[in-house]
Design an enzyme around this catalytic site. Structure first.
Site, PDB file in Angstrom:
ATOM      1  N   GLU A 149      14.726   8.214   6.144  1.00  0.00           N
ATOM      2  CA  GLU A 149      15.537   8.122   4.934  1.00  0.00           C
ATOM      3  C   GLU A 149      16.164   6.729   4.888  1.00  0.00           C
ATOM      4  OE1 GLU A 149      19.292  10.416   4.549  1.00  0.00           O
ATOM      5  OE2 GLU A 149      18.501  11.029   2.598  1.00  0.00           O
ATOM      6  N   LYS A 180      37.738  16.301   4.539  1.00  0.00           N
ATOM      7  CA  LYS A 180      37.859  14.860   4.799  1.00  0.00           C
ATOM      8  C   LYS A 180      36.957  14.101   3.843  1.00  0.00           C
ATOM      9  CE  LYS A 180      35.738  12.058   7.665  1.00  0.00           C
ATOM     10  NZ  LYS A 180      35.585  10.862   6.793  1.00  0.00           N
ATOM     11  N   GLU A 215      24.253  20.067   4.161  1.00  0.00           N
ATOM     12  CA  GLU A 215      23.416  19.455   3.124  1.00  0.00           C
ATOM     13  C   GLU A 215      23.116  18.053   3.623  1.00  0.00           C
ATOM     14  OE1 GLU A 215      22.090  17.408   0.638  1.00  0.00           O
ATOM     15  OE2 GLU A 215      23.763  17.608  -0.768  1.00  0.00           O
ATOM     16  N   CYS A 222      20.463  11.850  -1.596  1.00  0.00           N
ATOM     17  CA  CYS A 222      19.682  12.670  -0.661  1.00  0.00           C
ATOM     18  C   CYS A 222      18.428  13.205  -1.335  1.00  0.00           C
ATOM     19  CB  CYS A 222      20.537  13.799  -0.112  1.00  0.00           C
ATOM     20  SG  CYS A 222      21.566  14.564  -1.339  1.00  0.00           S
TER      21      CYS A 222
HETATM   22  P1  NAI Z   1      27.497   9.948   7.816  1.00  0.00           P
HETATM   23  O1  NAI Z   1      26.751  11.221   7.919  1.00  0.00           O
HETATM   24  O2  NAI Z   1      27.879   9.246   9.073  1.00  0.00           O
HETATM   25  O3  NAI Z   1      28.842  10.196   6.962  1.00  0.00           O
HETATM   26  C1  NAI Z   1      29.089  11.296   6.137  1.00  0.00           C
HETATM   27  C2  NAI Z   1      30.465  11.823   6.418  1.00  0.00           C
HETATM   28  O4  NAI Z   1      30.516  12.312   7.760  1.00  0.00           O
HETATM   29  C3  NAI Z   1      31.592  10.796   6.299  1.00  0.00           C
HETATM   30  O5  NAI Z   1      32.743  11.415   5.758  1.00  0.00           O
HETATM   31  C4  NAI Z   1      31.847  10.420   7.750  1.00  0.00           C
HETATM   32  O6  NAI Z   1      33.155   9.947   7.977  1.00  0.00           O
HETATM   33  C5  NAI Z   1      31.624  11.743   8.442  1.00  0.00           C
HETATM   34  N1  NAI Z   1      31.313  11.642   9.872  1.00  0.00           N
HETATM   35  C6  NAI Z   1      30.652  10.649  10.515  1.00  0.00           C
HETATM   36  N2  NAI Z   1      30.584  10.916  11.828  1.00  0.00           N
HETATM   37  C7  NAI Z   1      31.197  12.106  12.029  1.00  0.00           C
HETATM   38  C8  NAI Z   1      31.454  12.912  13.186  1.00  0.00           C
HETATM   39  N3  NAI Z   1      31.053  12.552  14.403  1.00  0.00           N
HETATM   40  N4  NAI Z   1      32.113  14.088  13.017  1.00  0.00           N
HETATM   41  C9  NAI Z   1      32.512  14.476  11.794  1.00  0.00           C
HETATM   42  N5  NAI Z   1      32.323  13.749  10.677  1.00  0.00           N
HETATM   43  C10 NAI Z   1      31.665  12.577  10.787  1.00  0.00           C
HETATM   44  O7  NAI Z   1      26.662   8.981   6.902  1.00  0.00           O
HETATM   45  P2  NAI Z   1      26.762   7.380   6.802  1.00  0.00           P
HETATM   46  O8  NAI Z   1      26.955   6.779   8.157  1.00  0.00           O
HETATM   47  O9  NAI Z   1      27.749   7.046   5.779  1.00  0.00           O
HETATM   48  O10 NAI Z   1      25.286   7.040   6.264  1.00  0.00           O
HETATM   49  C11 NAI Z   1      24.200   6.985   7.184  1.00  0.00           C
HETATM   50  C12 NAI Z   1      22.966   7.650   6.591  1.00  0.00           C
HETATM   51  O11 NAI Z   1      23.212   9.029   6.340  1.00  0.00           O
HETATM   52  C13 NAI Z   1      22.506   7.101   5.252  1.00  0.00           C
HETATM   53  O12 NAI Z   1      21.709   5.971   5.388  1.00  0.00           O
HETATM   54  C14 NAI Z   1      21.714   8.260   4.721  1.00  0.00           C
HETATM   55  O13 NAI Z   1      20.421   8.248   5.269  1.00  0.00           O
HETATM   56  C15 NAI Z   1      22.453   9.479   5.240  1.00  0.00           C
HETATM   57  N6  NAI Z   1      23.370  10.063   4.235  1.00  0.00           N
HETATM   58  C16 NAI Z   1      22.965  11.169   3.558  1.00  0.00           C
HETATM   59  C17 NAI Z   1      23.770  11.699   2.572  1.00  0.00           C
HETATM   60  C18 NAI Z   1      23.374  12.895   1.798  1.00  0.00           C
HETATM   61  O14 NAI Z   1      23.868  13.097   0.699  1.00  0.00           O
HETATM   62  N7  NAI Z   1      22.539  13.758   2.314  1.00  0.00           N
HETATM   63  C19 NAI Z   1      25.051  11.098   2.213  1.00  0.00           C
HETATM   64  C20 NAI Z   1      25.414   9.966   3.017  1.00  0.00           C
HETATM   65  C21 NAI Z   1      24.584   9.486   3.978  1.00  0.00           C
END
Ligand code: NAI
Ligand code: MG
Length: 496
Positions: free
Chosen positions: A397, A186, A260, A295
């Protein structure tokens, strides 16, 4: 920002792009769509399907069907297909880069082009590793043959974020497929277009169903992947919060996971590194030119007290000279934050820093409320100086360009503060004294430490987190073997 609408593509520059299921570009079963916006202009640019559990079912069925043949294909043949994908992607890097810049707000020159290029490199790297899916023989004596095989796991479920969407997708697709798995991925709702374009290019070379890429919201579509009984392995990149949800879903079915997750990575600057190259390195490590939406951002800057003020003065001069503007403009160094939710979150942290009396604003601050930069989710590089490592801005973060500078005098104290975090993803050490730099590198609790540079990952590095920054490694040969294969032992009695 993503919003939901029911069907009907609007007249936008990119129009509508379907998801990839079983080799076909398809709409969601429900017909519902997500509007993708350009965060620099707050304008809709395209629609993609809003996939849900019914679409996940279709994709898992296609991936399950494709798995039988794909796993039996000799690994080097699978590798050759990945190499063809690499060349096809290389030929279209500019288109890919522009798509990434348009939907993520990441600047074309400083970010998106690099991402498109490394994406081709990732397929190239893993495409050459087919022969490395080797097992071992176990010496049990002359009359026994005992050996191990590296077998694929089956259908891998993958969920990726928006910050470097195409690269992060490639980092799961290439090793998983090389090892003989098939995949249901996804894309993030905020940045699906580059990933769909890459998937379309992959599909020119892959049997139908080997790679399926869905678009949809987190819980609705990603959650359906995490809990699907047909999925044998979960691989997630994103927030620690959602990582925990994925891990719980995996626990229900005893499915292996690779996670990750986030970071709050330290940069430790020794007094001998009060020099321009180190300042440039800090800017790179902080990922200021990706609005620090990384990240691995080195977001805690531990400066020795002797150089605290002089280093920050140099940093101010260089960081404030970076040009913020339209991500597609060649002159732009810094683009925009991805969406309104993240923009608001970053502003809230800055506001908290401004209000705190013992935190000094060195430069930056809240985004301008008028002028061209107020027309998108633009933020400006911001540095707060404070003695402590224990306030919210130094612990959480932020995923935006907010750097906290912390003074140190004793090396052991600097390392203790660096390690005082529930995260442990990256770290940076800056000194001419290589012995001291390496001792610090060994003492820091992080999966990836760079000494005297603040660069991005290169295929071949076993990259991943300590502590709550994650589990597993995916960026290397070892990463592929650990994350996308399972070992089987076969033992044969030769006396029969
Ligand atoms: P998120 O972790 O919610 O989103 C990442 C992915 O997970 C997206 O594809 C989203 O649709 C999916 N997702 C969200 N909820 C889910 C669930 N319950 N089950 C399965 N998949 C799910 O991150 P978001 O809301 O975009 O950003 C929030 C914070 O997360 C940021 O401020 C940052 O701190 C962190 N983040 C860290 C990243 C990294 O590379 N380690 C990348 C993006 C966000
Ligand atoms: Mg979220």
């Amino acid at each position: 920002m993503s919003t939901t609408t029911q069907a009907k593509p609007q007249a936008t520059s990119l129009g509508y792009k379907g998801m990839l299921i079983d080799g076909q570009s398809v709409d969601s079963a429900s017909g519902a769509r997500i509007t993708v916006e350009n965060p620099a202009k707050l304008q809709p640019i395209a629609e993609v399907p809003r996939g849900n559990a019914a679409d996940v079912d279709r994709a898992v069925a296609a991936a399950t069907k494709a798995y039988g043949e794909w796993r039996r294909m000799p690994p080097r043949e699978r590798g050759k297909l990945l190499l063809k994908i690499a060349e096809a992607l290389q030929a279209r890097t500019e288109e890919l880069a522009r798509t990434i810049a348009l939907e993520t707000g990441n600047a074309l020159r400083t970010q998106a082009r690099g991402e498109a290029n490394i994406t081709a490199d990732i397929y190239r790297y893993f495409g050459g590793l087919g022969s490395e899916l080797k097992g071992e023989t176990i010496p049990l004596g002359e009359n026994v043959l005992s050996y191990t095989r590296r077998e694929p796991l089956g259908v891998v479920g993958a969920v990726i974020p928006w910050n470097a969407p195409v690269m992060l997708a490639a980092l799961k697709i290439a090793p998983a497929l090389c090892a003989g798995n098939t995949m249901v991925m996804k894309a993030a709702e905020d940045a699906p277009l580059g990933v769909l374009l890459m998937a379309e290019i992959c599909q020119q070379f892959l049997p139908p169903g080997v790679l399926n890429v869905l678009t949809g919201f987190g819980e609705e579509c990603g959650g359906a992947i995490a809990s699907h009984p047909g999925i044998r392995k979960l691989s997630f990149t994103g927030s620690t919060e959602v990582g925990k949800i994925i891990m719980r879903a995996a626990a229900e079915r005893i499915v292996p996971v690779s996670l990750e997750l986030g970071g709050k990575s330290p940069s430790i600057v020794y007094p001998d590194a009060d020099e321009d190259w180190a300042v440039d390195g800090i800017i790179a490590a902080m990922r200021f030119t990706r609005q620090s939406q990384s990240c691995t951002a080195g977001s805690r800057l531990f400066l020795h007290e002797d150089i605290f003020d002089s280093f920050l003065a140099k940093l101010e001069k260089k960081a404030t000279a970076l040009k913020i503007g339209d991500p597609l403009d060649e002159a732009t160094d810094i683009g925009t934050i991805i969406n309104n939710k993240q923009f608001t979150k970053v502003c809230r942290y800055i506001d908290e820093g401004l209000k705190r009396p013992d935190a000094k604003l060195v430069f930056g601050g809240l985004p301008p409320k008028t002028g061209p930069l107020s027309e998108g989710y633009f933020t400006i590089p911001t540095v707060f100086a404070d003695r402590s490592n224990d306030w919210r801005l130094a612990r959480e973060e932020i995923f935006g360009p907010v750097l906290v500078a912390i003074r140190w005098s004793d090396e052991a104290e600097a390392i203790r503060m660096a390690n005082d975090s529930h995260y442990g993803l990256a770290a940076y050490v800056w000194t001419h004294d290589i012995g001291r730099g390496l001792r610090a590198a060994h003492a820091i609790e992080s999966g990836w430490v760079q000494v005297n540079q603040g660069l991005g990952q290169v295929p071949g590095m076993s990259y991943g987190g300590f502590k709550q920054s994650g589990i597993g490694r995916e960026f290397s040969l070892e990463g592929m073997l650990d994350s996308f294969t399972q070992r089987k032992n076969v033992t044969v009695n030769l006396m029969v």
